[in-house]
Design a protein around this motif. Sequence first.
Motif, PDB file in Angstrom:
ATOM      1  N   MET A   1      41.423  79.103  78.168  1.00 46.07           N
ATOM      2  CA  MET A   1      40.676  78.995  79.421  1.00 46.07           C
ATOM      3  C   MET A   1      39.655  77.847  79.379  1.00 46.07           C
ATOM      4  O   MET A   1      38.481  78.025  79.638  1.00 46.07           O
ATOM      5  N   LYS A   2      40.140  76.657  79.052  1.00 44.90           N
ATOM      6  CA  LYS A   2      39.258  75.492  78.933  1.00 44.90           C
ATOM      7  C   LYS A   2      39.148  74.747  80.265  1.00 44.90           C
ATOM      8  O   LYS A   2      40.159  74.417  80.875  1.00 44.90           O
ATOM      9  N   PRO A   3      37.909  74.452  80.689  1.00 46.05           N
ATOM     10  CA  PRO A   3      37.761  73.598  81.874  1.00 46.05           C
ATOM     11  C   PRO A   3      38.075  72.150  81.488  1.00 46.05           C
ATOM     12  O   PRO A   3      38.144  71.811  80.302  1.00 46.05           O
ATOM     13  N   ALA A   4      38.257  71.313  82.475  1.00 48.34           N
ATOM     14  CA  ALA A   4      38.495  69.891  82.190  1.00 48.34           C
ATOM     15  C   ALA A   4      37.265  69.321  81.479  1.00 48.34           C
ATOM     16  O   ALA A   4      36.134  69.687  81.776  1.00 48.34           O
ATOM     17  N   ARG A   5      37.502  68.441  80.516  1.00 48.39           N
ATOM     18  CA  ARG A   5      36.395  67.793  79.809  1.00 48.39           C
ATOM     19  C   ARG A   5      36.272  66.367  80.315  1.00 48.39           C
ATOM     20  O   ARG A   5      37.263  65.636  80.373  1.00 48.39           O
ATOM     21  N   ARG A   6      35.074  66.008  80.699  1.00 48.15           N
ATOM     22  CA  ARG A   6      34.837  64.676  81.261  1.00 48.15           C
ATOM     23  C   ARG A   6      33.897  63.883  80.364  1.00 48.15           C
ATOM     24  O   ARG A   6      33.044  64.426  79.696  1.00 48.15           O
ATOM     25  N   ASN A   7      34.060  62.565  80.400  1.00 49.03           N
ATOM     26  CA  ASN A   7      33.157  61.660  79.693  1.00 49.03           C
ATOM     27  C   ASN A   7      31.839  61.645  80.452  1.00 49.03           C
ATOM     28  O   ASN A   7      31.815  61.344  81.647  1.00 49.03           O
ATOM     29  N   PRO A   8      30.718  61.950  79.780  1.00 51.33           N
ATOM     30  CA  PRO A   8      29.443  62.010  80.497  1.00 51.33           C
ATOM     31  C   PRO A   8      28.986  60.652  81.061  1.00 51.33           C
ATOM     32  O   PRO A   8      28.281  60.610  82.059  1.00 51.33           O
TER      33      PRO A   8
ATOM     34  N   THR B   1      31.116  58.020  82.076  1.00 52.03           N
ATOM     35  CA  THR B   1      31.996  57.490  83.119  1.00 52.03           C
ATOM     36  C   THR B   1      32.422  58.539  84.148  1.00 52.03           C
ATOM     37  O   THR B   1      32.841  58.187  85.245  1.00 52.03           O
ATOM     38  N   GLY B   2      32.342  59.807  83.783  1.00 52.35           N
ATOM     39  CA  GLY B   2      32.812  60.858  84.674  1.00 52.35           C
ATOM     40  C   GLY B   2      34.328  61.007  84.672  1.00 52.35           C
ATOM     41  O   GLY B   2      34.874  61.863  85.357  1.00 52.35           O
ATOM     42  N   GLN B   3      35.001  60.167  83.895  1.00 48.93           N
ATOM     43  CA  GLN B   3      36.461  60.228  83.808  1.00 48.93           C
ATOM     44  C   GLN B   3      36.891  61.478  83.027  1.00 48.93           C
ATOM     45  O   GLN B   3      36.273  61.851  82.042  1.00 48.93           O
ATOM     46  N   GLU B   4      37.981  62.064  83.479  1.00 52.56           N
ATOM     47  CA  GLU B   4      38.519  63.232  82.793  1.00 52.56           C
ATOM     48  C   GLU B   4      39.159  62.784  81.487  1.00 52.56           C
ATOM     49  O   GLU B   4      40.032  61.936  81.465  1.00 52.56           O
ATOM     50  N   GLU B   5      38.694  63.358  80.369  1.00 52.58           N
ATOM     51  CA  GLU B   5      39.239  63.028  79.045  1.00 52.58           C
ATOM     52  C   GLU B   5      40.291  64.040  78.606  1.00 52.58           C
ATOM     53  O   GLU B   5      41.196  63.704  77.861  1.00 52.58           O
TER      54      GLU B   5
END
Length: 109
Positions: free
Chosen positions: A30-37, A39-43
Amino acid sequence: MAIGTAIVRVPKEAQKGQIIRVQMVITHPMKPARRNPQTGQEEEPAHTLTKLVLLYNDQMVSEMNMAAGISANPFIALPLKVEESGVVKIAYEDNRGGKWEKTAEITVK
């Protein structure tokens, strides 16, 4: 345990018309999407359960749409009125195409 593994518990026996409790634990991150703090890009994309269906003798009893707000390895308990012996089945899926099922039998007297 592998993702999608479940434990389903129901009483072995119940009286006709009794409301039992169907308890389940599903192994899932149950992991949410992880984003680069910066750039805001989804990693890393999210990995969540999206749907759970409870069936009793192949009749749908309950359907849940799930989202990222549900904890990892969720514990879910649902009431079920039993009228006859049979099979309780949960079918569930996630947003990455995983689909699983788990069953438990109950005898109604």
